[in-house]
Design an enzyme around this catalytic site. Structure first.
Site, PDB file in Angstrom:
ATOM      1  N   ASP A   1      -1.785   2.578  -4.382  1.00  0.00           N
ATOM      2  CA  ASP A   1      -0.527   3.271  -4.085  1.00  0.00           C
ATOM      3  C   ASP A   1      -0.494   3.803  -2.645  1.00  0.00           C
ATOM      4  O   ASP A   1       0.565   3.958  -2.046  1.00  0.00           O
ATOM      5  CB  ASP A   1      -0.321   4.469  -5.023  1.00  0.00           C
TER       6      ASP A   1
ATOM      7  N   ASP B   1      -0.029  11.711  -0.723  1.00  0.00           N
ATOM      8  CA  ASP B   1       1.312  11.239  -1.077  1.00  0.00           C
ATOM      9  C   ASP B   1       2.394  11.666  -0.091  1.00  0.00           C
ATOM     10  O   ASP B   1       3.586  11.587  -0.404  1.00  0.00           O
ATOM     11  CB  ASP B   1       1.672  11.726  -2.488  1.00  0.00           C
TER      12      ASP B   1
HETATM   13  N1  GLY Z   1       1.558   6.917  -7.273  1.00  0.00           N
HETATM   14  C1  GLY Z   1       1.421   7.130  -8.646  1.00  0.00           C
HETATM   15  C2  GLY Z   1       2.152   6.158  -9.486  1.00  0.00           C
HETATM   16  O1  GLY Z   1       2.636   5.140  -9.047  1.00  0.00           O
HETATM   17  O2  GLY Z   1       2.270   6.438 -10.668  1.00  0.00           O
END
Ligand code: GLY
Length: 411
Positions: free
Chosen positions: A181, A123
């Protein structure tokens, strides 16, 4: 050959960076609606007051996450949403030019800085590019650039050439898990490529995006949330969901991440395949029979109980921002559709039932997002990233920040 292509690309990127810098003071474009522009100006002014209020509830070493049980909930710097709070403060600083917003953002950047060496998360794009990347738009501090380059190096360490992807979640060695994501973290790598000319950043971003096109999408261009690969052979072992309603459903935020991510990939590489992917995703979303009239999606396009299912304002905010950029790259008639949809989303988010009033949610701007419904977490609440993409989208719409990829307005 590749080197020549990369060098050419490098020059184009430098040029587009300059064009972008020249866009900051851009005014209303011909297609924009005066009433919505004014409405968003008022919402952004109020947002400044609301974020001052939010700040009072965020401890010095933590970051705003959500508002639940009558209280602002926060996380540490290693949480995936840490960068959105300073990122939103920086956006609001650009709107209001209030030094206290910048001061709070800088305090948070100091706390966040250590995550540049975090190799346990994919992330880093969210965490570092939405914060330090935005800080660079405010002041060209070489220390911010260094943080971003180290963050990109940390992200590269999670790439597996046999799979052709960056690992999303750490798990036991029999599962190499990649979530849709992760497309949002590639912009950080392409920034690092632009800055350094080091093609490894570019190659990893492109390889990850290509593998995602191959394995994450269904024939209708909806995407799976999770693809589980064999780390040694790269074979797909399973496709499933984590945050969506079902393995075969279209989890709304996942679709939004794909739309935004492939739009960015086209901007940064000029590869028409990515543009095609983004257009197909947009068409899947905007033509979906379950997209409500206000264009704020249910938390999953296949959620049980539609039309009584919960909405996800965060997905609407992300889509509205991405569609404004995608509209720059497509023929006029298609651009009109994307802009109209983005406008409807922004109009919806800027008022009831989504927009908060005063202190009702501790200072957060948007209600009615869903974090992780199957995990029984963050259900129908404000979320820091809903605020972030809403403010980004509103600033884009108002021309207060350039949309990357946009040509400067004619004088
Ligand atoms: N990246 C995690 C979400 O969108 O909840």
């Amino acid at each position: 050959m590749l080197t020549k292509r990369l060098l050419t690309h490098f020059s184009i990127c430098l040029l587009s960076g300059c064009l972008l810098a020249g866009c900051a003071s851009q005014k209303k474009l011909h297609w924009q609606d005066d009433t919505l522009q004014q409405k968003l100006a008022a919402v952004l002014d109020t947002a400044v007051t609301q974020y001052h209020l939010l700040q009072a509830s965020v401890p010095a070493d933590r970051f705003a996450r959500t508002f639940e049980k009558g209280q602002v909930q926060t996380i540490k710097s290693d949480g995936w949403v840490s960068g959105f709070y300073p990122g939103t403060l920086l956006f609001l600083y650009r709107h209001a030019n209030e030094s206290s917003l910048l001061a709070e953002a800088k305090r948070k950047l100091q706390v966040l800085e250590k995550e540049q060496f975090n190799t346990h998360t994919h992330d880093l794009g969210f965490m570092m590019y939405c914060s330090f990347g935005n800080a660079l738009q405010v002041e060209p501090n070489p220390a911010y650039k260094e943080v971003l380059l180290n963050s990109a190096r940390s992200l590269l360490s999670r790439f597996n050439p046999a799979v052709g992807c960056i690992r999303s979640w750490d798990s036991d060695s029999s599962h190499f898990l990649v979530i849709i994501d992760n497309m949002m973290n590639l912009e950080l790598l392409l920034y690092a490529f632009r800055q350094t000319g080091d093609s490894s950043f570019y190659k990893v971003a492109v390889t990850h995006a290509n593998t995602t096109i191959k394995n994450h999408f269904r024939p209708d261009y909806s995407s799976y949330h999770v693809v589980d690969y064999n780390a040694k052979t790269g074979a797909v072992q399973r496709k499933h969901t984590h945050q969506g309603a079902a393995d075969e459903s279209a989890w709304a935020r996942g679709q939004a991440w794909g739309l935004y991510g492939f739009t960015v990939m086209y901007r940064e590489t000029g590869d028409k395949n990515y543009l095609g992917q983004a257009r197909h995703i947009a068409q899947f979303l905007l033509n979906h029979p379950n997209l409500p009239a206000d264009k704020i999606p249910y938390w999953d396009f296949n959620a049980p109980g539609i039309p009584n299912a919960l909405r996800d304002a965060s997905a609407g905010a992300i889509m509205s921002s991405a569609l404004q950029e995608l509209a720059l790259y497509v023929p006029a008639a298609e651009a009109k559709t994307y802009r109209a949809a983005a406008e409807t989303m922004l109009k919806s988010l800027a008022g009831a039932p989504y927009k908060t009033v005063g202190a009702e949610a501790g200072g957060f701007l948007l209600k009615h997002s869903v974090g992780h419904l199957p995990g029984k977490s963050e259900i129908d609440v404000p979320l820091s990233y809903a605020d972030y993409y809403f403010v980004e989208s509103a600033l884009r719409y108002r021309g207060e920040i350039g949309i990357p990829g946009q040509k400067p307005a004619a004088k």
